[in-house]
Design a protein around this motif. Sequence first.
Motif, PDB file in Angstrom:
ATOM      1  N   PRO A 141      19.085  -8.810  -8.888  1.00 31.70           N
ATOM      2  CA  PRO A 141      19.922  -8.855  -7.071  1.00 31.70           C
ATOM      3  C   PRO A 141      21.261  -6.780  -7.733  1.00 31.70           C
ATOM      4  O   PRO A 141      21.163  -6.843  -9.081  1.00 31.70           O
ATOM      5  CB  PRO A 141      20.809  -9.663  -8.115  1.00 31.70           C
ATOM      6  CG  PRO A 141      20.616 -10.356  -8.071  1.00 31.70           C
ATOM      7  CD  PRO A 141      19.609  -9.350  -8.848  1.00 31.70           C
ATOM      8  N   CYS A 142      20.767  -6.749  -6.432  1.00 33.59           N
ATOM      9  CA  CYS A 142      21.780  -4.798  -7.002  1.00 33.59           C
ATOM     10  C   CYS A 142      23.482  -5.661  -7.115  1.00 33.59           C
ATOM     11  O   CYS A 142      23.733  -6.611  -7.090  1.00 33.59           O
ATOM     12  CB  CYS A 142      22.153  -4.414  -5.342  1.00 33.59           C
ATOM     13  SG  CYS A 142      23.044  -3.124  -5.157  1.00 33.59           S
ATOM     14  N   THR A 143      23.773  -4.570  -8.036  1.00 33.96           N
ATOM     15  CA  THR A 143      25.143  -4.621  -8.711  1.00 33.96           C
ATOM     16  C   THR A 143      25.965  -4.418  -7.995  1.00 33.96           C
ATOM     17  O   THR A 143      26.936  -5.193  -8.325  1.00 33.96           O
ATOM     18  CB  THR A 143      25.360  -4.115 -10.185  1.00 33.96           C
ATOM     19  OG1 THR A 143      24.985  -2.190 -10.175  1.00 33.96           O
ATOM     20  CG2 THR A 143      24.059  -4.414 -11.235  1.00 33.96           C
ATOM     21  N   ALA A 144      26.164  -3.655  -7.124  1.00 33.17           N
ATOM     22  CA  ALA A 144      27.216  -3.694  -5.702  1.00 33.17           C
ATOM     23  C   ALA A 144      27.327  -4.766  -4.430  1.00 33.17           C
ATOM     24  O   ALA A 144      27.748  -4.913  -4.567  1.00 33.17           O
ATOM     25  CB  ALA A 144      27.149  -2.071  -5.661  1.00 33.17           C
ATOM     26  N   CYS A 145      25.949  -4.888  -3.802  1.00 32.92           N
ATOM     27  CA  CYS A 145      25.276  -6.017  -3.275  1.00 32.92           C
ATOM     28  C   CYS A 145      25.114  -6.932  -2.587  1.00 32.92           C
ATOM     29  O   CYS A 145      25.398  -7.940  -2.184  1.00 32.92           O
ATOM     30  CB  CYS A 145      25.502  -4.685  -1.443  1.00 32.92           C
ATOM     31  SG  CYS A 145      23.393  -4.248  -1.590  1.00 32.92           S
ATOM     32  N   GLY A 146      24.214  -7.071  -3.837  1.00 36.75           N
ATOM     33  CA  GLY A 146      23.292  -8.630  -3.993  1.00 36.75           C
ATOM     34  C   GLY A 146      22.242  -8.166  -3.996  1.00 36.75           C
ATOM     35  O   GLY A 146      21.423  -9.466  -3.327  1.00 36.75           O
TER      36      GLY A 146
ATOM     37  N   VAL B   9      21.544  -0.404  -8.833  1.00 38.70           N
ATOM     38  CA  VAL B   9      22.032  -0.324  -7.830  1.00 38.70           C
ATOM     39  C   VAL B   9      20.839   0.177  -6.434  1.00 38.70           C
ATOM     40  O   VAL B   9      20.357   1.207  -6.921  1.00 38.70           O
ATOM     41  CB  VAL B   9      23.075   0.651  -7.688  1.00 38.70           C
ATOM     42  CG1 VAL B   9      23.607   1.178  -6.150  1.00 38.70           C
ATOM     43  CG2 VAL B   9      24.557   0.413  -8.841  1.00 38.70           C
ATOM     44  N   CYS B  10      20.792  -1.026  -5.576  1.00 40.73           N
ATOM     45  CA  CYS B  10      20.340  -0.768  -4.051  1.00 40.73           C
ATOM     46  C   CYS B  10      20.165   0.457  -3.686  1.00 40.73           C
ATOM     47  O   CYS B  10      20.883   1.336  -3.374  1.00 40.73           O
ATOM     48  CB  CYS B  10      20.131  -1.897  -3.743  1.00 40.73           C
ATOM     49  SG  CYS B  10      20.942  -1.514  -2.048  1.00 40.73           S
ATOM     50  N   SER B  11      18.597   1.111  -3.399  1.00 44.42           N
ATOM     51  CA  SER B  11      19.058   1.992  -2.553  1.00 44.42           C
ATOM     52  C   SER B  11      19.646   2.244  -1.735  1.00 44.42           C
ATOM     53  O   SER B  11      20.373   3.308  -1.129  1.00 44.42           O
ATOM     54  CB  SER B  11      17.512   2.441  -1.782  1.00 44.42           C
ATOM     55  OG  SER B  11      16.540   1.782  -1.235  1.00 44.42           O
ATOM     56  N   ILE B  12      20.392   1.084  -0.641  1.00 45.56           N
ATOM     57  CA  ILE B  12      21.860   1.218   0.316  1.00 45.56           C
ATOM     58  C   ILE B  12      23.035   1.940  -0.259  1.00 45.56           C
ATOM     59  O   ILE B  12      23.223   2.322   0.867  1.00 45.56           O
ATOM     60  CB  ILE B  12      21.304   0.047   1.209  1.00 45.56           C
ATOM     61  CG1 ILE B  12      19.518  -0.163   1.289  1.00 45.56           C
ATOM     62  CG2 ILE B  12      21.796  -0.088   2.548  1.00 45.56           C
ATOM     63  CD1 ILE B  12      19.239   0.220   3.024  1.00 45.56           C
ATOM     64  N   CYS B  13      23.118   0.662  -1.250  1.00 46.13           N
ATOM     65  CA  CYS B  13      24.130   1.281  -2.204  1.00 46.13           C
ATOM     66  C   CYS B  13      24.495   2.469  -1.844  1.00 46.13           C
ATOM     67  O   CYS B  13      25.419   3.563  -2.047  1.00 46.13           O
ATOM     68  CB  CYS B  13      24.467   0.237  -2.737  1.00 46.13           C
ATOM     69  SG  CYS B  13      24.840  -1.167  -2.088  1.00 46.13           S
ATOM     70  N   ARG B  14      22.768   3.398  -2.888  1.00 46.15           N
ATOM     71  CA  ARG B  14      22.823   4.717  -2.919  1.00 46.15           C
ATOM     72  C   ARG B  14      23.077   5.622  -1.998  1.00 46.15           C
ATOM     73  O   ARG B  14      23.827   6.167  -2.214  1.00 46.15           O
ATOM     74  CB  ARG B  14      21.671   5.256  -3.824  1.00 46.15           C
ATOM     75  CG  ARG B  14      21.989   4.263  -5.306  1.00 46.15           C
ATOM     76  CD  ARG B  14      20.695   4.691  -6.403  1.00 46.15           C
ATOM     77  NE  ARG B  14      20.276   3.833  -6.636  1.00 46.15           N
ATOM     78  CZ  ARG B  14      18.699   3.689  -5.576  1.00 46.15           C
ATOM     79  NH1 ARG B  14      18.085   5.716  -5.671  1.00 46.15           N
ATOM     80  NH2 ARG B  14      17.386   3.126  -6.229  1.00 46.15           N
TER      81      ARG B  14
HETATM   82 ZN    ZN Z   1      23.324  -2.569  -2.643  1.00 46.81          ZN
END
Ligand code: ZN
Length: 307
Positions: free
Chosen positions: A275-280, A287-292
């Motif tokens: 899971p992405c550490t920001a959004c899961g 951290v996933c590419s969307i959050c970046r």
């Molecule tokens: Zn994310």
Amino acid sequence: MKCSRCKATACVSLPSHHSGFCPDCFKLFFTRQVETAVRREKMFTRDERILVALSGGKDSLALMLELSSQGYDVTGLHIDLGIPDSSEKARAKVEAFCASRGLRLEVFEMAKWGLPIPDVKRFSTRPVCAVCGKLKRHHFNRIALAGGYDALATGHNLDDEVARLFANTLRWDVGYLSDQGPALPAREGFVRKVKPLFRLSEFETANYAFLQGIEIHSDPCPYASGASFTGHKELWGELEHRSPGQKFQFYQGFLQRGRRAFAALDKAEGDVLAPCTACGSPTNAGVCSICRIRESIREKKLEAGEA
Ligand code: ZN
Ligand code: AMP
Ligand code: FES
């Protein structure tokens, strides 16, 4: 020309099926193609809840109407991209369609989430359509999982699928070739994804939408240089004209023989997702590419004194 089924006057000619149909028999043909797709690819059952991604275009609205007529438990999902004029018109078509037919609809607004697509266009260095597509897929998946839906259905038709397969083949993109298909099973962090119109061409879905009196949003996206894979679609139009049925055979051959071979090749390279550490959302990068993307655009807006 006479209807191949009832001998009334035909309104649609389908050389790839060696048939022509009157309006009622064409609708029946369309229904049968969707039934076959759902059954053969084991897409979903009548006990399951399906979230249908509705752009306002002919394909997704035709899909929603057909699945609801077949008695499936469907809810629409529209993503309002926040593009002035264009998004308002698309959303209005989706809302009017669902309201007039008593269909459930969820609307997600990119602007409320803090990233309307015009900001992507202004501040991202990457092509806006690629980022927009990524964002849409992220939200389709996230909203379907959060709502406990069993499957996420999109309106991709045979022309879309063939053009994508062709593009992936030209690049011998093993990752995508092993992962493309009309029904992708759920896995950790990903909802099941299905494309019940994959047996029907763009011409056929357009005809269905017209015959059903669906009011569609047909303006192209103002940011797109054309429909996706336009050049490939034109090439395939030519091939299909010379040899009706070839498009379907190419895709069906891939599903029956090609995909398995690519899946075997791709296994060794399988990513480990967490899971992405920001959004899961599932990612292989912390951290996933969307959050970046979202963070980098937020920073650029701040620098420009706009946030
Ligand atoms: Zn994310
Ligand atoms: P496209 O990539 O624009 O051809 O869209 C392919 C499919 O994605 C459509 O048939 C819809 O099911 C879905 N889709 C595209 N844009 C949206 C949107 N803004 N909201 C909801 N679904 C969409
Ligand atoms: Fe996404 Fe146009 S940039 S639909």
